[in-house]
Motif scaffolding. Structure first.
Motif, PDB file in Angstrom:
ATOM      1  N   UNK A 163       0.993  -1.098  -0.101  1.00  0.00           N
ATOM      2  CA  UNK A 163       0.180  -0.126   0.004  1.00  0.00           C
ATOM      3  C   UNK A 163       0.880   1.480  -0.157  1.00  0.00           C
ATOM      4  N   UNK A 164       1.834   1.284   0.750  1.00  0.00           N
ATOM      5  CA  UNK A 164       2.731   2.355   0.939  1.00  0.00           C
ATOM      6  C   UNK A 164       3.275   2.642  -0.387  1.00  0.00           C
ATOM      7  N   UNK A 165       4.086   1.742  -1.184  1.00  0.00           N
ATOM      8  CA  UNK A 165       4.566   1.689  -2.247  1.00  0.00           C
ATOM      9  C   UNK A 165       3.811   2.216  -3.455  1.00  0.00           C
ATOM     10  N   UNK A 192      13.849   0.120   1.420  1.00  0.00           N
ATOM     11  CA  UNK A 192      15.307   0.641   1.801  1.00  0.00           C
ATOM     12  C   UNK A 192      15.010   1.860   2.767  1.00  0.00           C
ATOM     13  N   UNK A 193      14.094   2.652   2.824  1.00  0.00           N
ATOM     14  CA  UNK A 193      14.183   3.714   3.642  1.00  0.00           C
ATOM     15  C   UNK A 193      13.556   3.397   5.071  1.00  0.00           C
ATOM     16  N   UNK A 194      12.900   2.183   4.880  1.00  0.00           N
ATOM     17  CA  UNK A 194      12.298   1.727   6.265  1.00  0.00           C
ATOM     18  C   UNK A 194      13.550   1.258   7.134  1.00  0.00           C
ATOM     19  N   UNK A 218       6.736  10.375   4.374  1.00  0.00           N
ATOM     20  CA  UNK A 218       5.365  10.906   4.474  1.00  0.00           C
ATOM     21  C   UNK A 218       4.278  10.118   4.286  1.00  0.00           C
ATOM     22  N   UNK A 219       4.332   9.232   3.336  1.00  0.00           N
ATOM     23  CA  UNK A 219       2.998   8.338   3.100  1.00  0.00           C
ATOM     24  C   UNK A 219       3.088   7.483   4.310  1.00  0.00           C
ATOM     25  N   UNK A 220       3.999   6.896   4.989  1.00  0.00           N
ATOM     26  CA  UNK A 220       4.010   5.814   5.929  1.00  0.00           C
ATOM     27  C   UNK A 220       3.519   6.672   7.099  1.00  0.00           C
ATOM     28  N   UNK A 225       1.669   3.395   8.629  1.00  0.00           N
ATOM     29  CA  UNK A 225       2.147   2.104   8.387  1.00  0.00           C
ATOM     30  C   UNK A 225       3.165   1.516   9.466  1.00  0.00           C
ATOM     31  N   UNK A 226       3.090   0.348   9.913  1.00  0.00           N
ATOM     32  CA  UNK A 226       4.178  -0.162  10.769  1.00  0.00           C
ATOM     33  C   UNK A 226       4.318  -1.571  10.200  1.00  0.00           C
ATOM     34  N   UNK A 227       5.693  -1.960   9.716  1.00  0.00           N
ATOM     35  CA  UNK A 227       5.923  -3.349   9.235  1.00  0.00           C
ATOM     36  C   UNK A 227       5.312  -4.279  10.192  1.00  0.00           C
ATOM     37  N   UNK A 228       4.861  -5.374   9.542  1.00  0.00           N
ATOM     38  CA  UNK A 228       4.294  -6.693  10.260  1.00  0.00           C
ATOM     39  C   UNK A 228       5.802  -7.339  11.056  1.00  0.00           C
TER      40      UNK A 228
END
Lengths: 341, 341
Positions: free
Chosen positions: B7-9, B21-23, B39-41, B46-49
């Motif tokens: 979704x973020x992508x 990469x930015x994460x 910004x989108x994150x 968004x938080x990675x699972x």
DNA sequence: CTGAAAGCGCTTACAG
DNA sequence: CTGAAAGCGCTTACAG
């Protein structure tokens, strides 16, 4: 290096689907096929990766528990009760404590967002109620231990605080005490209000009025009890008993009474609340209102597991409450008929 | 429903690789691209699972901790120290206790095989040494707390037990006591042997012989101390001090002395070991050899994290040992010069 | 009763 | 600096 489901499938000459089926006893599998697969699993020492299973199923068989510092004996008991129950269900318990303040909460919230566990047990949320409610709203099953009134919406486990207060009062009345000093915990706790209500109510029920000046707010620490008693003694207050809202403050009270040369229970009878392990080892041993802490931890875990699909379902509504009974433990600081010298 | 990296992508108009990469701040990413992704994150929350990250990376950012029952105050302190350190590193702590015996170990072993955590902290493994060694052999980083001698091969954290015994002896010698009773813990523990050696060695160093009949093996519970003192008193043994190998048994000793009408410290001085929170609240307050339990838990966690790649590397060898110093805490049951009446 | 394939949500070479 | 694709190790419809 790690043996995977693919290794098992290959060795047994079946597909991964079949291995998965025998693993989870799901769907029909031919008896002999299943036996063969099981045999291979045993020989290879295969154990499914919890990470992969978790990702595929969307659940981790892990619950979180947020508690105040384990330095409080009652917290340790609660956690022990929960860990036993969680473990027995084949789940893991991720422990979080509030000891690092805001940062602790930030970390916890991050783990929640990361879906690190299937449900959360919360002990005495103090300032974190907002954060906890948000997690619950986002779909995380949450079960509270104690202090329900302030948090409608999720199931909780509590003890009979009002009854506990009554039990303490009855014992003191039975000893002929009419002027008890009450050292409460922080007023913001519902349990504190309930214990006080029960206590005062029982006194009044017996025609004994309670002078509000003999109620002192404490902080649940040894200090509170010690300071309250020391101060009231210095002020020349007249009391013949102490009802402390937990054992730690009762221990502080004992200490202050001893320092002042008051005999317990002869001059002043003392009753605590909790029945932590050390209550039996104070001088004199502490009469106290026992909270079934282990059982409360276990009950909370059971409620949570039912809601994460990890335990037998219960018939409790979503904002239901399990209340476990308190019980007066008879010791020498406020001896009952049987214990009396 | 859950927002994923995809979704973020999509929203940011980049590939999942770039978001990753930015994460993880890995590889070069154009400054503006990174800003947009961030910004989108933020907007999407968004938080990675953790499950997916864990599977992809092969590590869970979680450590396990196996401890005896939390009902022991010293265990609770150790766990609290570990949980603070683990949490500060952004890791989770999965708690296991041995309270359910063999089944507890079975459950733990299963979780290990399932790769549920990246490393394991073990407190005082008693009968489980075989199982723990096997886990270590299979590649799991393990750090022990205490009792190293019996388990070469993994790093451990201990305290200066021998010195602690000496500290206790010096205090008693300073008080002019020459005939101490020693209530030990179970002999199979190295810490017990060390405390005893330090204690007896220091006495002998001062020309004071120790009669072995004045050494009684206990079980670390209040009971041990109470029974040992009661029994020796009944046998007419002659002693002017008690060195108990932990605070709980020291509390039992105090209780027995009180029951027998012996004054502490005048007739019998008492020294414990641990400095659990309640040591300050016994009557009289307990002089004790303090173990830095929180710090030990924290140090063990740091060692483990270094070995799982979750913390700064240390320069300790793989079977290295961190030893934190004990310290005599001066209270009234064996008062030093400054505390003496 | 069984298998091939897609999917869980990431990371990580590999190309470009 | 960026993307397409494979892979982590399972589960789960979907076909057969």
């Amino acid at each position: 290096m790690r043996v995977t489901i693919a290794d098992v499938a290959r060795t047994a000459g079946v597909s991964k689907s079949t291995v998965s089926r025998v693993l989870n006893a799901k769907g029909e599998v031919d008896g002999r096929t299943a036996a063969r697969v099981r045999d291979v699993i045993g020989r290879l020492g295969y154990v499914p990766s919890s990470r992969a299973v978790g990702l595929a199923r969307g659940r981790s068989r892990t619950v979180g528990m947020l508690a105040p510092s384990l330095a409080w004996p009652w917290v340790a008991e609660l956690v022990q009760g929960a860990v036993d129950a969680v473990e027995a269900a084949g789940y893991g318990l991720l422990l979080f404590t509030c000891s690092r303040g805001r940062e602790s909460m930030t970390r916890l919230t991050a783990q929640v967002s990361a879906n690190a566990f299937d449900g959360l047990l919360v002990v005495e949320p103090e300032s974190e109620t907002g954060a906890v409610a948000a997690m619950h709203r986002s779909g995380l099953p949450v079960v509270l231990i104690d202090d329900r009134a302030r948090h409608p919406g999720f199931p909780s486990v509590a003890t009979t605080n009002t009854l506990g207060g009554e039990q303490a009062a009855h014992r003191l009345l039975g000893l002929g005490r009419r002027r008890p000093l009450v050292v409460t915990g922080p007023r913001r706790f519902d349990c504190v209000r309930e214990r006080l209500e029960g206590f005062v109510g029982a006194l009044e029920g017996h025609g004994v009025g309670h002078d509000p000046r003999r109620t002192v707010e404490g902080g649940f620490g040894e200090r509170s009890g010690e300071e309250a008693v020391t101060r009231l003694l210095a002020e020349g207050a007249d009391f013949d008993a102490v009802f402390a809202h937990n054992d730690l403050s009762a221990m502080g009270a004992l200490r202050a009474l001893r320092a002042a040369g008051r005999r317990v229970p002869d001059d002043v009878a003392v009753i605590g609340f909790d029945d932590i392990p050390l209550a039996a080892y104070t001088d004199p041993p502490l009469t106290t209102v026992r909270q079934p802490l282990r059982a409360m931890g276990g009950a909370a875990a059971a409620l949570l597991l039912a809601r994460t699909g990890g335990g037998p379902p219960d018939d409790l509504p979503d904002d239901g409450r399990v209340v476990l009974p308190t019980e007066l433990v008879d010791r020498a600081s406020a001896p009952g008929p049987a214990t009396a010298p």
